[in-house]
Design a protein around this motif. Sequence first.
Motif, PDB file in Angstrom:
ATOM      1  N   ARG A  15       0.777  -1.215  -0.151  1.00 38.46           N
ATOM      2  CA  ARG A  15       0.003  -0.026  -0.031  1.00 38.46           C
ATOM      3  C   ARG A  15       0.696   1.371  -0.043  1.00 38.46           C
ATOM      4  O   ARG A  15       0.423   2.448  -0.351  1.00 38.46           O
ATOM      5  CB  ARG A  15      -0.801  -0.084   1.319  1.00 38.46           C
ATOM      6  N   PRO A  21      -3.416   8.240   0.238  1.00 39.82           N
ATOM      7  CA  PRO A  21      -4.474   7.334   0.012  1.00 39.82           C
ATOM      8  C   PRO A  21      -4.788   7.122  -1.275  1.00 39.82           C
ATOM      9  O   PRO A  21      -5.446   5.667  -1.313  1.00 39.82           O
ATOM     10  CB  PRO A  21      -5.474   7.758   1.108  1.00 39.82           C
ATOM     11  N   HIS A  22      -5.091   8.021  -2.261  1.00 38.16           N
ATOM     12  CA  HIS A  22      -5.806   7.694  -3.452  1.00 38.16           C
ATOM     13  C   HIS A  22      -4.653   7.268  -4.517  1.00 38.16           C
ATOM     14  O   HIS A  22      -5.022   7.192  -5.735  1.00 38.16           O
ATOM     15  CB  HIS A  22      -6.730   8.760  -3.845  1.00 38.16           C
ATOM     16  N   PRO A  74      -7.277  -2.780   0.092  1.00 37.62           N
ATOM     17  CA  PRO A  74      -8.551  -2.019  -0.282  1.00 37.62           C
ATOM     18  C   PRO A  74      -9.417  -2.595  -1.267  1.00 37.62           C
ATOM     19  O   PRO A  74      -8.838  -3.489  -2.184  1.00 37.62           O
ATOM     20  CB  PRO A  74      -8.132  -0.594  -0.698  1.00 37.62           C
ATOM     21  N   LYS A  75     -10.605  -2.838  -1.153  1.00 38.10           N
ATOM     22  CA  LYS A  75     -11.695  -3.598  -1.947  1.00 38.10           C
ATOM     23  C   LYS A  75     -11.927  -2.654  -3.323  1.00 38.10           C
ATOM     24  O   LYS A  75     -13.289  -2.216  -3.241  1.00 38.10           O
ATOM     25  CB  LYS A  75     -12.818  -4.306  -1.228  1.00 38.10           C
ATOM     26  N   ASN A  76     -11.307  -2.429  -4.053  1.00 37.02           N
ATOM     27  CA  ASN A  76     -11.433  -1.620  -5.114  1.00 37.02           C
ATOM     28  C   ASN A  76     -10.444  -1.630  -6.373  1.00 37.02           C
ATOM     29  O   ASN A  76      -9.734  -2.590  -6.073  1.00 37.02           O
ATOM     30  CB  ASN A  76     -11.698  -0.157  -4.665  1.00 37.02           C
ATOM     31  N   GLY A 135      -6.925  -1.273  -5.062  1.00 37.86           N
ATOM     32  CA  GLY A 135      -6.411  -2.519  -4.237  1.00 37.86           C
ATOM     33  C   GLY A 135      -5.978  -3.765  -5.136  1.00 37.86           C
ATOM     34  O   GLY A 135      -5.157  -4.394  -4.769  1.00 37.86           O
TER      35      GLY A 135
END
Length: 145
Positions: free
Chosen positions: A37, A46-47, A110-112, A115
Amino acid sequence: MKTFMANPANIERKWYVIDAEDKALGRVAAEVAKILRGKNKPIFTPHVDTGDHVIIINAAKVKLTGNKLLQKTYFRHSGYPGGTTFTTAGKLLAERPERLMELAVKGMLPKNTLGRQMYHKLKVYGGAVHPHAAQLPEILEINVR
């Protein structure tokens, strides 16, 4: 003063090798997820995918505590009626140890789409040999029990 936001131009990716021999599955997976990450870097955003590539070796020698080898189950569904399959962690460790580690790390990302992009930087091998010597990976010693 403006807040720094990382973008693909100022991200430097490294390669790390982590030896999972005699280390707890969840603790190794948590450290690996942090590196994938990019949370171990000062430029974490974060993005944006700021993480590094991680190679895990000796996944077949990972340790599960308690009765997880017998009691922990993994669920799959084929998409057909009655197509459910349950597999214990012990059976998965014996047959596909790489998959056990991959599932543990994937659950901590992350679930996207971001991720899934991070997950592709993970390489897991059951033995001590890996084919990524050309990337000059650094050996990363993680202090977990």
